[in-house]
Design a protein around this motif. Structure first.
Motif, PDB file in Angstrom:
ATOM      1  N   ARG A  97       1.078   9.582  -4.772  1.00 37.75           N
ATOM      2  CA  ARG A  97       0.417   9.107  -3.557  1.00 37.75           C
ATOM      3  C   ARG A  97       0.258   7.599  -3.632  1.00 37.75           C
ATOM      4  O   ARG A  97      -0.132   7.062  -4.685  1.00 37.75           O
TER       5      ARG A  97
ATOM      6  N   ARG B 160       4.870  13.384   2.999  1.00 34.28           N
ATOM      7  CA  ARG B 160       3.913  13.262   4.097  1.00 34.28           C
ATOM      8  C   ARG B 160       3.516  11.805   4.303  1.00 34.28           C
ATOM      9  O   ARG B 160       3.371  11.050   3.331  1.00 34.28           O
ATOM     10  N   GLU B 161       3.300  11.439   5.548  1.00 32.79           N
ATOM     11  CA  GLU B 161       2.758  10.116   5.876  1.00 32.79           C
ATOM     12  C   GLU B 161       1.252  10.239   6.053  1.00 32.79           C
ATOM     13  O   GLU B 161       0.773  11.132   6.770  1.00 32.79           O
ATOM     14  N   LEU B 162       0.490   9.381   5.398  1.00 35.75           N
ATOM     15  CA  LEU B 162      -0.961   9.409   5.504  1.00 35.75           C
ATOM     16  C   LEU B 162      -1.385   8.732   6.802  1.00 35.75           C
ATOM     17  O   LEU B 162      -0.868   7.676   7.175  1.00 35.75           O
TER      18      LEU B 162
ATOM     19  N   SER C 122      -2.750  13.769   7.372  1.00 31.66           N
ATOM     20  CA  SER C 122      -1.364  13.376   7.131  1.00 31.66           C
ATOM     21  C   SER C 122      -0.448  14.181   8.040  1.00 31.66           C
ATOM     22  O   SER C 122      -0.850  15.195   8.611  1.00 31.66           O
TER      23      SER C 122
END
Length: 374
Positions: free
Chosen positions: A286, A330-332, A345
């Motif tokens: 992350r 995943r995009e936060l 996300s």
């Protein structure tokens, strides 16, 4: 070396050239070329190495290994270091065995190599060619294929990155590690014990490592052949490596996807892992923008291959090219957290493969290796 192919230099990575400085200290350099043949459900991994190239030392010599169909294995040694050659600025190297040529070893046009070198190999950024024969088992392999690099290591339109960061330009980290080509397209043929595989635009990959110290323990995940995703490449790995006078455990994940590079490395991310002695590879990472999760599994026993050690080449690395992999990126999103306390996300990518390369090496591997970073 004027006859060396000059194409594709725009995506040449740092550390593409040969690193040996001519000294007599313990040294190795190794290269790994892999192609995946989705139509056959198979891979070929070519592993080349040179140890103590000055010669006259206990472990001086070269080795060529192939991990073939169904994780089958072929290995030949090339004890004469004077028949090894490598280019200092570009990715180009080779080792000759039997030949009637009386010249200093160098890159040869493929048809010349084919007719004059009875056993050996040569490899560049755009070619992998050779012939190995094991008289003990009668196993043999011929191969010749051209490579068109698509991704080096980094965003396609920018200068390519060093896999281990800026510090890898100094002899601080040992061994060094560089992914040379995260994804390319290979066209040509491989003859494995009389069975001929012909391919066009097959997914290809290459990497290298080098140094005077040897990794104590490591793991590795690599895949660029995913179901339904033609423009995706993943390489991840971690290990204990020497930094000056201490050992550190580090890991990274790199993803090339539709022209973008997603990099999770110790200086920009938290990277965690849970690796079993064999059968299960789990990683999470992350950073400020993205998070990724990898789950790799192997249902087969894999194959042991040789790697450089303090005492020469030894069977201390276990590999398969038939691993299963699930990847989620995943995009936060900013704003409020969800009820479970996690940051919101959105999924950018979910992909899976049954042709993943999975590896554990060094040791000891008598228990799960688990590292959680916050």
């Amino acid at each position: 070396m004027s006859n060396l192919p000059s194409k594709f230099k725009n995506i040449q990575t740092p550390h593409s050239g040969y690193h040996w400085d001519g000294s007599s200290r313990r040294f190795f350099e190794g290269w790994y070329y892999r192609i995946t043949l989705p139509l056959h459900g198979q891979s070929f991994a070519f592993m080349y190495s040179i140890e103590d190239p000055r010669g006259g030392q206990p472990y001086s010599g070269g080795t060529a290994q192939i991990l073939g169909p169904q994780d089958s294995y072929l290995c030949r040694t090339f004890p004469d270091v004077n028949k090894f050659w490598a280019h200092r600025e570009n990715l180009a190297f080779g080792h000759w065995g039997r030949t009637d040529l009386q010249i200093k070893p160098e890159y040869l046009e493929p048809q010349v190599f084919d007719s004059r070198v009875e056993e050996g190999y040569q490899a560049t950024a755009s070619l992998n060619q050779g012939y190995l024969h094991d008289p003990g088992s009668s196993s043999r392999c011929f191969w010749e294929y051209e490579i068109k690099p698509l991704y080096g290591w980094g965003n396609s339109e920018e200068l390519q990155k060093s896999t281990a960061g800026m510090l890898s330009f100094l002899p601080v980290f040992e061994p060094g590690w560089q992914i040379l080509m995260a994804r390319g397209l290979a066209t040509g043929w491989i003859d494995w014990n009389g069975e001929r595989y012909e391919f066009k635009d097959a997914p290809a990959y290459s990497e290298k490592n080098w140094g005077g110290a040897f990794p104590q323990k490591w793991f590795w995940i690599n895949c660029n052949s995913f179901q339904g995703e033609s423009d995706l490449a993943l390489t991840a790995g971690g290990g204990k490596r020497g930094v000056l006078w201490w050992m550190e455990s580090v890991a990274m994940i790199g993803i090339h996807y539709r022209g973008n590079f997603y990099e999770f490395v110790p200086w920009n991310s938290q990277v965690s892992w849970n690796i079993e002695p064999w059968g299960s590879w789990k990683m999470q990472a992350r950073n400020s923008q993205f998070e990724v999760e990898l789950i790799g599994t192997a249902n087969n026993p894999g194959t042991y291959v040789r790697t450089p050690t303090e005492k020469g080449m030894a069977f201390c690395c276990r590999d398969t090219t038939h691993g299963n992999l699930r990847l989620q990126l995943r995009e936060l999103l900013g704003g409020n957290v969800e009820k479970n306390g996690k940051q919101r996300s959105r999924i950018i990518l979910e992909a899976q493969s049954s042709l993943c390369g999975l590896e554990v090496g060094g040791g000891p591997w008598d228990e799960v290796w688990k590292v959680i970073t916050h």
